[in-house]
Design an enzyme around this catalytic site. Structure first.
Site, short mmCIF file in Angstrom:
data_model
loop_
_atom_site.label_atom_id
_atom_site.label_comp_id
_atom_site.label_asym_id
_atom_site.label_seq_id
_atom_site.Cartn_x
_atom_site.Cartn_y
_atom_site.Cartn_z
N ASP B 322 9.75 -98.89 -28.57
CA ASP B 322 9.00 -99.79 -27.52
C ASP B 322 9.55 -101.34 -27.46
OD1 ASP B 322 7.97 -97.64 -26.26
OD2 ASP B 322 6.00 -98.18 -27.02
N TYR B 410 1.15 -96.20 -22.33
CA TYR B 410 0.23 -96.62 -23.24
C TYR B 410 0.02 -98.19 -23.11
CZ TYR B 410 -1.29 -93.76 -26.69
OH TYR B 410 -1.73 -92.45 -27.59
#
Lengths: 674, 674
Positions: B322, B410
């Site tokens: 990420d 998320y």
């Protein structure tokens, strides 16, 4: 003795705020702790059966509620009647140098069973006998001589009682050992030990039966050890800013006797001389099912094992069982409003039976408060949908139940945190004063041997030690019949024809059939530890469960056949599961002082009973290895650990999805006043 | 794109409260993040050197501060001059289908170095190119056909870009894969996947280069998946009570540009497109030594590896990095005042360069606030001294730095907590929406195969996955030259002549000489992990240090030779220690998209460099294995983890001994208003 002198004004401010609406004339709950009048009644009943003479005293070592059978409680709870089940009381006394186990029925004012304990070990020490023992040296010539020889003032000396453990002796007397300290210039006595002196006291005879003064070491200075504000000299700091937390709609929880209700939670909060706070019958309201669903039948700290790591003659025996020997309830201290608990806290007094059987009150023994810490319950920002930006955030408010047990030098802050998500967080924070040993050294360079700790001040070694707190967790996940499942995360090879990925993990569930299959050493295998209700499923067919998420993992480092380890064998595994058995209440056993490891969790589970699809109990041990450092001196900043009980497929969906955001409260017309 | 539409009134309320005194006209700090005008200057300089045509675009993939050498910073910091060291900027562009690495000097408005990256992999993806890619399918006939075939509305369909990883391919193109979702009835698109369809996009060409529609599965219903308050139907609940936290003396911290000072702490708070919040030059005031002492030169989340555990054709590649692929700073979302951060929070905007080089603003990207949660800093009740009862309690107030990165589904809430005791707690809370896969099943009983996750709703499996967050922790304990010491706790046999005790543990310290000696798998051996300053001691001669106290321990479960694991090899150990090297900034390597594991922490440390008595950096990985449950649906309650950096013999004694208790603040004349 543990009752504190509260500043009445502050207390009044806090308590008065809540009293009116909450403390209603509650119906008695069968799990309510014994009341002062009940203690007095027990005393009368027992004293009538064990007549004392001038030579023969009767002492109350333990008086606690003999809880009705679980089924009795559950059926009462599901349909409370005006008359709760009969109140019975477990009593342990010393009489004629024997330990007597007595069951008293309060409704009939009679003794329903009694026997003389024939096993090894001795019951809980009372505070009165510890105090009496601590005073003995001051009339004992050799001790007076020892103090004088050290150039110290007897009037400034204090002694403290230590249990002696068991080290293979065939016969044991009911003895303790005293260590003594010097208190001039400071109230921080535990950092001023008089090394070399051991006083052995027989508690039944209440006299000194052994004495040795083997060597003299410098008593560490009191200078700079006092932690009281009044004794600090400038510069002060670091300065923390004042804060006021205001709950404009009043508290979000109600107190009805010992029953507490907050948002979706309800539970009973008890108090016991041995373990302190007891959470019972915790259940959570399911918005979808429109009913309360059971989670925890009972939770409490069942034992705390604190072995020190100095094996020399004056120290080797210091391997304490703070619940079984000293009583976590008996060691519970009065909480200071606005300091130990915030301004919105509601306090509960605690009562236990003194040595003479009379009730002793601990003011503000427990507190309950709502906590908003700026944390986020859940959130999401969604940026995927063209032209829309979605942000949805919910703030978290939780409910905390707190007690503090001070066992000699150490303070244990024990919190049970209830969250609207269904999570129960169990937390312990260690603070207080370290146990220190006097040494000749004032600098590490002088040290050429193992001093079994850290030099934290001139002539002062803080001794290596462990804290192992065992929690009794009688989970009843949506009913009392449960199973324990290890959801092991296992690596799988991926066949080449599926994709170029070589591996993945998946879940391989293993239901523990017997106790031996549920002895868990954490950290060896990745797995989720789940208690499920095997007879209920979610609509989707998932097992309804709660998982235990461990915190920091600590395993015992003593040899398995060492005496303290045999006694503290509940630490061999981080988690054990047993079938519910009313008599198995404390992981270290019932009779702990000088116990020989014959009756404890490790022994009970040797029967390897079936635990599948049964009413089961989890025993989880939270451990700390403590290598002291200078920051821990002269008083130790809190060090915290804990674990989480978290619903997993207990609810059909996120149970706080429909929780509304908090409203913004402005305080436009406040005149603040310090 | 990540800039949020804040409710201006609320923001005003909060910001205005603090603005006047705090945001002074601060001197520029050499670690300050790049300003909008600096981004524009960089853009001009680079564009001048890389002329574009209609066929040939120049895209900015990464623009970040090229920090001056540590020694330059440190000498500036010790004696700040009006003119900070020259500002240089690291730029990564795509131009002529190559990755260009460029260093720009802003003081001379010139490019000081440039080269074409020859290694494997591709730089950070921009949001613009992801957005452009996501729109391609809507003009692509086979996709339009696939949507129609499923009976769905094209206008209600959205697509999202996923990096593809590396699976042994010899040659890689700069491609991504799109997964598509259905958004009618709900904004919770991630729970309504269109399974079976894979769209492959070449980012340099910005066109679809591969397409497959292998099977049709039911798209899970949108019913009950929307998490917005406006979409909820009664009954609401659980209801949380409103609360107002009031700091009568104003904030206890000051903000001077990006420098933050609070009680005994001071540090610099930066922001970077790749990692988000960056803590620099954190030091703590020592009341005794009357000076600030250095603790953390720099700390940030260096990488976040999220491998999903479904190895099938449409899912196997979902193993995201990420930070290195999507940018934690680029993914930082605007914080909502009074919800993401409490009312006393101060907010900081963040800026990064868009694909065109122009600055993009993230309003309220970071917040800083003081937190009082009713916790206890330290306490002790002393009952040993006859006739005296002593109780001394201090309340805890801490300072929190918060950001939230939302990477697709998320949300990661990343907190740095500073405590007056010297502790830094690093915390992450996972929330947001789970990645789900469509399935035919509506009940577990129908499932006879591994579905690689949990059935959390009809036709919806939430897929097993991990989160491994790596923290770059350049500790400078009382100076930059440090050593890493494992204080192993080792069991010792006690000789029989000493006492009847058989064993104890003691500390055996081991200083790691080289990188290989500091690769730690936690949970195998009990030890304290300490960074010490080997050239300084306390007055008593103890090593001045800080320890790292881990939280929950998770190790990777993929096979070591599996491609994602080779790329995410920083997870092989929980902790690594390297010598400071300016170029080693991110545990997953510099160029991460489709990287092959040739440049990352595991590779750097193969050199086995000396780390003793050196300027060292710790790399700690905090991991979660996530077996989803129904409670995580449709939006997930926060799940938290973290670790603690705690002083150990850094101070001569408890640094908060002389902290005064908070004063009680009453609010007598408040008229509350919602």
């Amino acid at each position: 003795m543990a009752a504190s002198t509260l500043k009445p004004v502050l207390t009044f401010l806090i308590i008065s705020f809540f009293t009116i609406s909450q403390i209603s004339c509650a119906q008695n709950h069968p799990l309510d702790p014994l009341t002062p009048s009940e203690f007095l009644l027990v005393r009368t009943i027992v004293q009538n059966s064990y007549p004392t003479t001038s030579n023969q005293t009767l002492t109350f070592q333990y008086v606690g509620l003999d809880e009705p059978d679980k089924q009795t409680i559950l059926s009462w709870h599901s349909k409370p009647s005006k008359t709760p089940p009969p109140r019975r009381v477990s009593v342990v006394t010393r009489f004629e140098k024997h330990t007597h186990e007595i069951t008293v029925d309060l409704s009939t004012s009679s003794i329903v069973s009694k026997n003389v304990y024939k096993g090894n070990g001795f019951p809980l020490l009372t505070l009165d006998e510890q105090t009496a023992a601590n005073e003995l040296p001051f009339k004992y010539k050799p001790f007076i001589e020892s103090v004088k020889k050290r150039g110290l003032e007897l009037s400034q000396t204090v002694c403290s009682a230590y249990t002696v453990g068991w080290y293979g002796e065939e016969k044991s007397g009911r003895i303790i050992k005293l260590s003594c300290f010097y208190s001039n210039d400071t109230v921080n006595v535990f950092v001023r030990p008089l090394e070399g002196i051991t006083v052995v006291v027989d508690l039944d005879e209440m006299k000194i039966v052994g004495y040795s003064d083997r060597f003299i070491l410098p008593v560490p200075t009191g200078e700079g050890t006092d932690y009281r504000l009044s004794k600090q000299r400038p510069p002060f700091g670091p300065k923390l800013n004042n804060v006021a937390v205001f709950w404009p709609d009043g508290p979000g929880f109600t107190v009805d006797g010992h029953a507490i209700r907050w948002t979706n939670w309800e539970f009973h909060l008890g108090f016991d001389v041995r373990v302190g706070a007891v959470i019972s019958l915790a259940s959570i309201y399911d918005l979808e099912k429109q009913k309360h669903r059971r989670v925890l039948y009972r939770g409490y700290t069942s034992e705390l094992f604190v072995p020190y790591m100095n094996p020399t003659k004056e120290w080797y025996f210091k391997t304490f069982f703070d619940c079984g020997e000293f009583g976590f309830g008996q060691s519970t201290v009065s909480l200071e409003p606005l300091a130990d608990c915030p301004s919105n806290a509601v306090f509960f007094d605690g009562y236990y039976a003194g040595q003479d059987g009379k009730p002793v009150k601990i003011s503000n023994a427990l507190c309950v408060f709502e906590q908003y810490a700026g944390n986020i319950l859940w959130r999401h920002t969604e940026l995927t949908i063209p032209g829309e930006e979605i942000r949805e955030v919910r703030q978290e408010v939780i409910l905390v139940v707190r007690m503090v047990a001070t066992v000699g030098n150490y303070d244990y802050i024990l919190d049970w945190e209830f969250k609207p998500t269904g999570t129960i967080n169990v937390k312990v924070s260690l603070t207080g004063v370290l146990a220190t040993k006097g040494v000749v050294y004032t600098h590490n360079d002088q040290i050429k041997e193992d001093v079994f700790g850290t030099l934290v001040s001139d002539n002062t070694v803080a001794v290596h030690h462990d804290h192992f707190l065992n929690y009794h967790l009688d989970l009843d996940i949506d009913g009392e019949v449960n199973s324990f499942v290890k959801k092991n995360l296992v690596t799988k090879q991926n066949p080449k024809n599926i994709s170029p990925r070589k591996s993945y993990w998946t879940v391989s569930s293993q239901t523990a059939k017997t106790e031996s299959e549920a002895k868990i050493k954490l950290g060896l295998k990745p797995s989720e530890l789940v208690v499920i209700n095997p007879n209920k499923k979610t609509k989707l067919g998932n097992d309804i469960g709660y998982r235990l998420i461990p915190g920091i993992i600590s395993n015992p480092l003593l040899l398995e056949d060492d005496y303290p380890q045999i006694r503290g064998a509940f630490t061999e595994y981080n988690l054990w599961v047993t079938p519910y058995n009313k008599s198995e209440r404390w992981a270290g056993g019932k009779i702990v002082d000088q116990s020989r490891g014959e009756d404890n969790l490790a022994v009970w589970t040797l029967r390897n009973r079936s635990i599948e699809n049964k009413d089961i109990v989890l025993w989880y041990t939270l451990g700390f290895h403590h290598v002291p450092c200078q920051e821990d001196f002269p008083v130790m900043p809190s060090l915290s650990g804990g674990f989480e009980l978290r619903p997993t497929n207990f609810f059909e969906k996120n149970p706080v999805l429909k929780t509304k955001p908090l409203e913004h409260v402005t305080l436009p017309n406040c005149t603040t006043k310090h």
